[in-house]
Design a protein around this motif. Structure first.
Motif, mmCIF file in Angstrom:
data_model
loop_
_atom_site.group_PDB
_atom_site.id
_atom_site.type_symbol
_atom_site.label_atom_id
_atom_site.label_comp_id
_atom_site.label_asym_id
_atom_site.label_seq_id
_atom_site.Cartn_x
_atom_site.Cartn_y
_atom_site.Cartn_z
ATOM 1 N N TYR A 1 37.361 29.899 33.711
ATOM 2 C CA TYR A 1 38.001 30.145 35.003
ATOM 3 C C TYR A 1 38.671 31.515 35.091
ATOM 4 O O TYR A 1 39.082 31.923 36.179
ATOM 5 N N VAL A 2 38.799 32.221 33.995
ATOM 6 C CA VAL A 2 39.490 33.515 33.997
ATOM 7 C C VAL A 2 38.809 34.540 34.915
ATOM 8 O O VAL A 2 39.486 35.174 35.728
ATOM 9 N N PRO A 3 37.484 34.737 34.861
ATOM 10 C CA PRO A 3 36.886 35.721 35.757
ATOM 11 C C PRO A 3 37.103 35.402 37.235
ATOM 12 O O PRO A 3 37.369 36.294 38.038
ATOM 13 N N VAL A 4 37.028 34.126 37.604
ATOM 14 C CA VAL A 4 37.235 33.737 38.995
ATOM 15 C C VAL A 4 38.680 34.010 39.408
ATOM 16 O O VAL A 4 38.943 34.512 40.507
ATOM 17 N N ALA A 5 39.626 33.712 38.527
ATOM 18 C CA ALA A 5 41.037 33.927 38.837
ATOM 19 C C ALA A 5 41.340 35.416 38.981
ATOM 20 O O ALA A 5 42.065 35.830 39.891
ATOM 21 N N VAL A 6 40.779 36.229 38.106
ATOM 22 C CA VAL A 6 41.016 37.673 38.175
ATOM 23 C C VAL A 6 40.402 38.250 39.445
ATOM 24 O O VAL A 6 41.032 39.038 40.159
ATOM 25 N N LEU A 7 39.187 37.856 39.763
ATOM 26 C CA LEU A 7 38.540 38.342 40.976
ATOM 27 C C LEU A 7 39.315 37.915 42.216
ATOM 28 O O LEU A 7 39.503 38.704 43.149
ATOM 29 N N SER A 8 39.790 36.684 42.239
ATOM 30 C CA SER A 8 40.587 36.208 43.370
ATOM 31 C C SER A 8 41.876 37.001 43.506
ATOM 32 O O SER A 8 42.279 37.354 44.621
#
Length: 105
Positions: A42-49
Motif C-alpha cells: 500500500y505504500v506506493p498508493v499512499a505516496v501517490l495519493s
C-alpha cells in the motif's frame, strides 16, 4: 574536467545509489512475513495519493470542488480509466486529452 566537478558527480552518484541499494541488499536476505509484505504493497498508493491530493483539490490555498478546477475534472476520468484498464499509458493519455479538452472549453 575539473577534479571538483568529478568529485561532485561521484558524490551525487553515491548519495543516490546507496539509499536504493542498501535496503535491497539487506532485505533480500531476510524473510519478511506476508503481513508486512501486504502492508508494504500500500505504500506506493499512499505516496501517490499524498502527492496528488493537494494538487487536485487545492486552488489558491483553499479547497476547490467546483467546475473551474480543471485538474480535478481531468482527474476523474483518469481514475476510471486507470481502475478499469490497469494501464498507465491509457491513464496518462486520458489525462492529457482531458486537459487539452478542458483548456479549450
Amino acid at each position: 574536467m575539473d577534479g571538483k566537478v568529478l568529485a561532485v558527480i561521484i558524490g551525487m552518484m553515491l548519495v543516490t545509489y546507496i539509499p536504493r541499494m542498501l535496503p535491497l541488499a539487506i532485505l533480500s536476505r531476510i524473510n519478511i512475513s506476508k503481513g508486512v509484505l501486504n502492508w508494504l504493497s500500500y505504500v506506493p498508493v499512499a505516496v501517490l495519493s499524498a502527492l496528488l491530493a493537494p494538487e487536485l483539490l487545492i486552488r489558491d490555498g483553499q479547497l476547490s470542488f467546483n467546475l473551474a478546477n480543471t485538474y480535478l475534472l481531468a482527474a476523474l476520468p483518469c481514475f476510471l480509466v486507470g481502475a478499469y484498464s490497469k494501464s498507465i499509458f491509457l491513464t496518462v493519455v486520458t489525462g492529457m486529452g482531458m486537459m487539452v479538452l478542458l483548456n479549450r472549453l
